[in-house]
Design an enzyme around this catalytic site. Structure first.
Site, PDB file in Angstrom:
ATOM      1  N   LYS A   1      19.318  -5.816 -34.889  1.00 51.17           N
ATOM      2  CA  LYS A   1      18.774  -6.670 -33.815  1.00 51.17           C
ATOM      3  C   LYS A   1      19.496  -8.014 -33.674  1.00 51.17           C
ATOM      4  CE  LYS A   1      14.072  -4.778 -33.664  1.00 51.17           C
ATOM      5  NZ  LYS A   1      12.635  -5.082 -33.715  1.00 51.17           N
TER       6      LYS A   1
ATOM      7  N   ASP B   1      10.021  -7.432 -28.037  1.00 50.29           N
ATOM      8  CA  ASP B   1       9.018  -7.430 -29.122  1.00 50.29           C
ATOM      9  C   ASP B   1       7.966  -8.517 -28.885  1.00 50.29           C
ATOM     10  OD1 ASP B   1       9.959  -5.296 -30.649  1.00 50.29           O
ATOM     11  OD2 ASP B   1      11.341  -6.550 -31.797  1.00 50.29           O
TER      12      ASP B   1
HETATM   13  P1  NAP Z   1      12.189  -8.470 -41.867  1.00 53.30           P
HETATM   14  O1  NAP Z   1      13.084  -9.223 -40.925  1.00 53.30           O
HETATM   15  O2  NAP Z   1      12.793  -7.744 -43.016  1.00 53.30           O
HETATM   16  O3  NAP Z   1      11.100  -9.544 -42.438  1.00 53.30           O
HETATM   17  C1  NAP Z   1      10.147  -9.148 -43.335  1.00 53.30           C
HETATM   18  C2  NAP Z   1       9.340 -10.360 -43.844  1.00 53.30           C
HETATM   19  O4  NAP Z   1       8.334  -9.808 -44.694  1.00 53.30           O
HETATM   20  C3  NAP Z   1      10.121 -11.366 -44.657  1.00 53.30           C
HETATM   21  O5  NAP Z   1       9.771 -12.664 -44.298  1.00 53.30           O
HETATM   22  C4  NAP Z   1       9.690 -11.072 -46.098  1.00 53.30           C
HETATM   23  O6  NAP Z   1       9.509 -12.225 -46.896  1.00 53.30           O
HETATM   24  C5  NAP Z   1       8.314 -10.494 -45.914  1.00 53.30           C
HETATM   25  N1  NAP Z   1       8.014  -9.585 -47.011  1.00 53.30           N
HETATM   26  C6  NAP Z   1       8.629  -8.425 -47.318  1.00 53.30           C
HETATM   27  N2  NAP Z   1       8.070  -7.873 -48.411  1.00 53.30           N
HETATM   28  C7  NAP Z   1       7.092  -8.731 -48.815  1.00 53.30           C
HETATM   29  C8  NAP Z   1       6.159  -8.711 -49.889  1.00 53.30           C
HETATM   30  N3  NAP Z   1       6.132  -7.704 -50.779  1.00 53.30           N
HETATM   31  N4  NAP Z   1       5.286  -9.735 -50.002  1.00 53.30           N
HETATM   32  C9  NAP Z   1       5.299 -10.749 -49.102  1.00 53.30           C
HETATM   33  N5  NAP Z   1       6.171 -10.824 -48.059  1.00 53.30           N
HETATM   34  C10 NAP Z   1       7.042  -9.822 -47.930  1.00 53.30           C
HETATM   35  O7  NAP Z   1      11.297  -7.393 -41.094  1.00 53.30           O
HETATM   36  P2  NAP Z   1      10.945  -7.325 -39.532  1.00 53.30           P
HETATM   37  O8  NAP Z   1      12.081  -6.701 -38.786  1.00 53.30           O
HETATM   38  O9  NAP Z   1      10.455  -8.644 -39.082  1.00 53.30           O
HETATM   39  O10 NAP Z   1       9.759  -6.234 -39.516  1.00 53.30           O
HETATM   40  C11 NAP Z   1       8.564  -6.494 -40.190  1.00 53.30           C
HETATM   41  C12 NAP Z   1       7.497  -5.444 -39.885  1.00 53.30           C
HETATM   42  O11 NAP Z   1       7.140  -5.479 -38.508  1.00 53.30           O
HETATM   43  C13 NAP Z   1       7.901  -4.001 -40.184  1.00 53.30           C
HETATM   44  O12 NAP Z   1       6.819  -3.361 -40.836  1.00 53.30           O
HETATM   45  C14 NAP Z   1       8.109  -3.398 -38.816  1.00 53.30           C
HETATM   46  O13 NAP Z   1       7.822  -2.008 -38.803  1.00 53.30           O
HETATM   47  C15 NAP Z   1       7.085  -4.166 -37.992  1.00 53.30           C
HETATM   48  N6  NAP Z   1       7.413  -4.181 -36.556  1.00 53.30           N
HETATM   49  C16 NAP Z   1       6.544  -3.590 -35.695  1.00 53.30           C
HETATM   50  C17 NAP Z   1       6.814  -3.586 -34.336  1.00 53.30           C
HETATM   51  C18 NAP Z   1       5.844  -2.934 -33.396  1.00 53.30           C
HETATM   52  O14 NAP Z   1       6.239  -2.678 -32.272  1.00 53.30           O
HETATM   53  N7  NAP Z   1       4.618  -2.679 -33.789  1.00 53.30           N
HETATM   54  C19 NAP Z   1       7.975  -4.185 -33.841  1.00 53.30           C
HETATM   55  C20 NAP Z   1       8.857  -4.790 -34.754  1.00 53.30           C
HETATM   56  C21 NAP Z   1       8.571  -4.763 -36.115  1.00 53.30           C
HETATM   57  P3  NAP Z   1      10.705 -12.964 -47.683  1.00 53.30           P
HETATM   58  O15 NAP Z   1      11.304 -13.906 -46.688  1.00 53.30           O
HETATM   59  O16 NAP Z   1       9.986 -13.624 -48.791  1.00 53.30           O
HETATM   60  O17 NAP Z   1      11.649 -11.866 -48.132  1.00 53.30           O
END
Ligand code: NAP
Length: 275
Positions: A68, A105
């Site tokens: 992305k 999004d």
């Molecule tokens: P990302 O860029 O990898 O960010 C993930 C965030 O989660 C980071 O800030 C990370 O914290 C935190 N995190 C990960 N593991 C953790 C843990 N064990 N404890 C606490 N914090 C934790 O991911 P993303 O692309 O934003 O996506 C995140 C989620 O949104 C995914 O599950 C995805 O499927 C969902 N999503 C859904 C939609 C929808 O249409 N419904 C659209 C987009 C995304 P740190 O900074 O501390 O590593």
């Protein structure tokens, strides 16, 4: 269609095997009577994949993890909201060889939230500091809400908070936060780790609304605990459907069948996981 020829659309990501986007978009395009197909492409080399958009040609592309942000330098134009968020999840092959990037999004998230509450003047604790958190901060501000960032890694959370000029709290201090709505943008609780929640159970009930961006499972541990505590639970299905619906609007200029899109995804989730 903006162009009369049969069209091909694609999803670029890695992995893509379990994506529900092809099912949802093909159902929408078929219902709209558009002669088109949408397929998932597991991308290894992003530059090569971008060239394929022009050569094949593809009319539009959805972009997912991990491309992305990486995709931005390859585009001819990036719409203002995607630029502010720093992530593109939608490419429109506007005319031969010209690629424009969008972020749907944030639109998906606010449209879905607005089905449950009015965002204006409400406060939102956003858990996470990744791409989805950035979309959330942008969207909530657009609609007149007040976001605060809560993240496990302080440096990442502080960076995001500073960039958008919003407060930041380390996850360990979440007890001190008062907000109307909590939005989980972390992957904690996503299948197969269904029993995990990003928050301690006793904190969840402080929020009148709890949204989880995860849609598999539909009812995450966080949402189960939110309901048990009397909060209104909002799962990620609506966000997923609305972000996809906005992609169809961009690509076709026509109104997508949002309810059909929701139904096919819901049926598939139920069939696969017995939600
Ligand atoms: P990302 O860029 O990898 O960010 C993930 C965030 O989660 C980071 O800030 C990370 O914290 C935190 N995190 C990960 N593991 C953790 C843990 N064990 N404890 C606490 N914090 C934790 O991911 P993303 O692309 O934003 O996506 C995140 C989620 O949104 C995914 O599950 C995805 O499927 C969902 N999503 C859904 C939609 C929808 O249409 N419904 C659209 C987009 C995304 P740190 O900074 O501390 O590593």
């Amino acid at each position: 269609m903006r162009n009369a020829a049969p069209a091909v659309f694609a999803l670029f990501g890695n992995p893509v095997a379990h994506s529900l986007s092809p099912l949802m978009h093909n159902a929408a395009l078929q219902k709209m009577g558009i002669d088109a197909t949408y397929c998932a492409c597991r991308v290894e080399d992003l530059e090569e994949a971008i060239e394929k958009i022009k050569k094949l040609p593809l009319r539009g592309v959805s972009v997912t993890i991990p491309f992305k942000t990486a995709v931005i330098p390859y585009l001819d134009e990036v719409e203002a909201s995607a630029q502010a968020i720093g992530a593109v999840n939608t490419i429109w092959h506007e005319h031969t060889g010209r690629l424009k990037g969008y972020n749907t999004d944030w639109i998906g998230m606010v449209r879905d939230l607005e089905e449950s509450l009015e965002i204006k003047k409400k406060s939102f604790a956003i858990l996470g500091a990744g791409g989805t958190a950035r979309a959330a901060v942008f969207g909530i501000r657009q609609r007149g809400g007040t976001p605060v960032i809560v993240n496990r890694t302080p440096e990442r959370g502080e960076k995001l908070a500073k960039e958008f000029g919003v407060p930041f709290y380390p996850l360990a201090q979440i007890k001190g936060i008062k907000a109307d709505c909590l939005i989980n943008t972390t992957p904690v609780g996503m299948a197969p780790d269904r029993e995990r929640s990003p928050l301690a159970r006793e904190i969840v009930g402080r929020f009148r609304w709890v949204m989880d961006c995860i849609y598999n499972p539909l009812k995450t541990q966080l949402l189960k605990e939110a309901e048990e505590a009397g909060s209104t639970a909002i799962n990620g299905l609506g966000m997923f459907v609305h972000q996809g619906a906005e992609q169809i609007r961009i690509w076709t200029g026509k109104e997508p069948p949002v309810e059909i899109m929701r139904e096919v995804v819901l049926a598939k989730l139920k069939e696969d996981h017995g939600h």
